[in-house]
Write a protein that holds these residues in place. Sequence first.
Motif, short mmCIF file in Angstrom:
data_model
loop_
_atom_site.label_atom_id
_atom_site.label_comp_id
_atom_site.label_asym_id
_atom_site.label_seq_id
_atom_site.Cartn_x
_atom_site.Cartn_y
_atom_site.Cartn_z
N LEU A 1 40.81 63.35 61.33
CA LEU A 1 40.25 61.88 61.25
C LEU A 1 40.09 61.80 59.77
N GLU A 2 40.30 60.54 59.42
CA GLU A 2 40.00 60.52 57.91
C GLU A 2 38.66 59.78 58.11
N SER A 3 37.52 60.70 58.21
CA SER A 3 36.17 60.10 58.58
C SER A 3 35.52 59.04 57.46
N THR A 4 35.49 59.36 56.25
CA THR A 4 35.34 58.61 54.93
C THR A 4 35.87 57.22 55.17
N ARG A 5 37.21 57.14 55.42
CA ARG A 5 37.98 55.81 55.45
C ARG A 5 37.46 55.10 56.71
N LEU A 6 37.32 55.79 57.98
CA LEU A 6 36.61 55.23 58.97
C LEU A 6 35.38 54.43 58.94
N ARG A 7 34.42 55.21 58.13
CA ARG A 7 33.32 54.67 57.84
C ARG A 7 33.10 53.50 56.93
N ASP A 8 34.08 53.58 55.87
CA ASP A 8 34.18 52.20 55.00
C ASP A 8 34.82 51.07 55.68
N PHE A 9 35.75 51.47 56.62
CA PHE A 9 36.12 50.31 57.48
C PHE A 9 35.12 49.59 58.30
N LEU A 10 34.28 50.40 58.83
CA LEU A 10 33.23 49.91 60.19
C LEU A 10 32.15 49.44 59.33
N ASP A 11 31.71 49.96 58.34
CA ASP A 11 30.41 49.59 57.62
C ASP A 11 30.61 49.49 56.08
N PRO A 12 31.43 48.53 55.53
CA PRO A 12 31.70 48.65 54.19
C PRO A 12 30.57 48.26 53.27
N ARG A 13 30.59 49.10 52.08
CA ARG A 13 29.61 48.73 51.12
C ARG A 13 29.91 47.19 50.46
N PRO A 14 28.60 46.95 49.94
CA PRO A 14 29.02 45.57 49.33
C PRO A 14 29.78 45.79 48.21
N THR A 15 30.99 44.87 47.71
CA THR A 15 31.60 44.99 46.90
C THR A 15 31.32 43.84 45.50
N PRO A 16 31.09 44.48 44.45
CA PRO A 16 30.43 43.53 43.31
C PRO A 16 31.61 42.54 43.08
N ALA A 17 31.47 41.30 42.60
CA ALA A 17 32.37 40.48 41.96
C ALA A 17 33.11 41.00 40.84
N PRO A 18 34.32 40.80 40.59
CA PRO A 18 35.18 41.22 39.63
C PRO A 18 34.88 40.73 38.24
N ARG A 19 34.80 41.48 37.13
CA ARG A 19 34.31 40.98 35.95
C ARG A 19 35.67 40.82 34.96
N ARG A 20 35.48 40.10 34.00
CA ARG A 20 36.36 40.07 32.79
C ARG A 20 35.98 40.91 31.79
N VAL A 21 36.72 41.32 30.95
CA VAL A 21 36.73 42.48 29.97
C VAL A 21 35.88 41.90 29.02
N GLY A 22 34.71 42.45 28.62
CA GLY A 22 33.84 42.15 27.64
C GLY A 22 32.54 41.41 28.26
N GLN A 23 32.63 41.30 29.76
CA GLN A 23 31.50 40.36 30.41
C GLN A 23 30.98 41.51 31.40
N ALA A 24 29.58 41.20 31.48
CA ALA A 24 28.85 41.87 32.33
C ALA A 24 28.94 41.87 33.71
N GLN A 25 29.06 42.86 34.57
CA GLN A 25 29.37 42.56 36.17
C GLN A 25 28.43 41.95 36.68
N ASN A 26 28.57 40.89 37.35
CA ASN A 26 27.55 39.88 38.32
C ASN A 26 27.43 40.87 39.73
N ILE A 27 26.45 41.34 39.78
CA ILE A 27 25.96 42.06 41.09
C ILE A 27 24.49 41.33 41.66
#
Length: 307
Positions: free
Chosen positions: A182-208
Motif C-alpha cells: 500500500l502507498e500509505s503516504t499517498r493514501l493519507r494525503d488523499f484522505l486528509d490533505p494538507r492545506p495548499t497555499p495559493a500559487p504565487r507569481r515570480v517575485g511576489q510573496a506567497q499568500n498563506i
Amino acid sequence: MTSPDDLAGVFTRIVRARPLPVAAREFAAAGVPVFPCLPGGKRPMTRRGFHDATTDPEQVEAWWGECPRANIGVPTGAASGFVVVDVDVHGPVNGFDAFKRARDAGLVEGWQLLVSTPSGGMHAYYPAAPGTEQRSWQAAPAGVDFRGDGGYIVVPPSAVVSDRGASSYRVRRISTGQAESLESTRLRDFLDPRPTPAPRRVGQAQNISGERLAAWVAGRSEGERNQGLFWAACRLAENGTPSADTYAVLGSAAEQVGLTSREVSATIRSAYRTTHPARQVSVEGPDERSGGVPRRASQPTAGRVLS
C-alpha cells in the motif's frame, strides 16, 4: 516477518472456531509475533506492549497458559510483515465512505484479507513495503487510521467487551488474488490533505492563510500533533512570517489538541531553525516560570528536524 501466503494460511485456519491460546500458537508458528492483551480489551498486558511481541513458542505458551482468555495483539509494519488500514465507525463519522472514495481512486487495492472489527468497522491487511518505513498515522476526519511501524492491532479470534456485550474480530474475506503493498503516504494525503497555499507569481510573496493552517493543526489527532504543527510552522516560516506571529496564529490551535506551551514553542523554534538555519530564532510564548507572562526567548540555530 511472515509472507502474504503464510498470513493467509493462518487466517484461513482460524476462520474455524479456535481457542485463543491455540490461535496465538498458530500465529507464532507462522512467523507472526504476538503478545497478550487484556481479556475483552485491547490494552497490552506486557510491560513494553507490542515491543514484547515474539514468535518464541515457549514464551507464547507461558503467556496464554497463565491467561487463556487474553486477546491476541500483533505489531504492524516491518515487525510482522503486514500493515493495516483501520476503518472506523464512530458517531457521525463513517470510515467506509472514505474507504470507498479511496477504492474508487485506486488507492486501496491489493489487500490480502479483510477483518470485521467489534465496533462495526473493518481492518484491511496489506503486505508491508519491503525496505520502506511506513509509520502509523490517523486521518480522524475521514474515520480511517493506518497501522504500520510503531503500531499494533488486535486479531481474530479476540473479542472486545462493551456496553452492548462481547463481540469478536472475524475474518470477513480472504483475497485469492495477488497481494500488493500500500502507498500509505499517498493514501493519507488523499484522505486528509494538507492545506495548499495559493500559487504565487515570480517575485511576489506567497499568500498563506494562517487561519487555514491553524484550523488544520486543530484537527490533528494524538500522534500527529507535533508533526502537524511543525509542518504548518515551516510553511509560515518560508513565507517570511516572524516566529512570534507564527506562535500567535498557531499556538492556541496546537494547545487545543493537547500540546503544552513549552512543546509549541520548541516545535516552532525547530521549524524556523530548519527553514532558516543561518538565523537566530525567537519565539513569543508564555514563560511558565513567570506565571504565564509572555517572554521572548532567543535560541541558537541548528539544522535539526523533529521526528
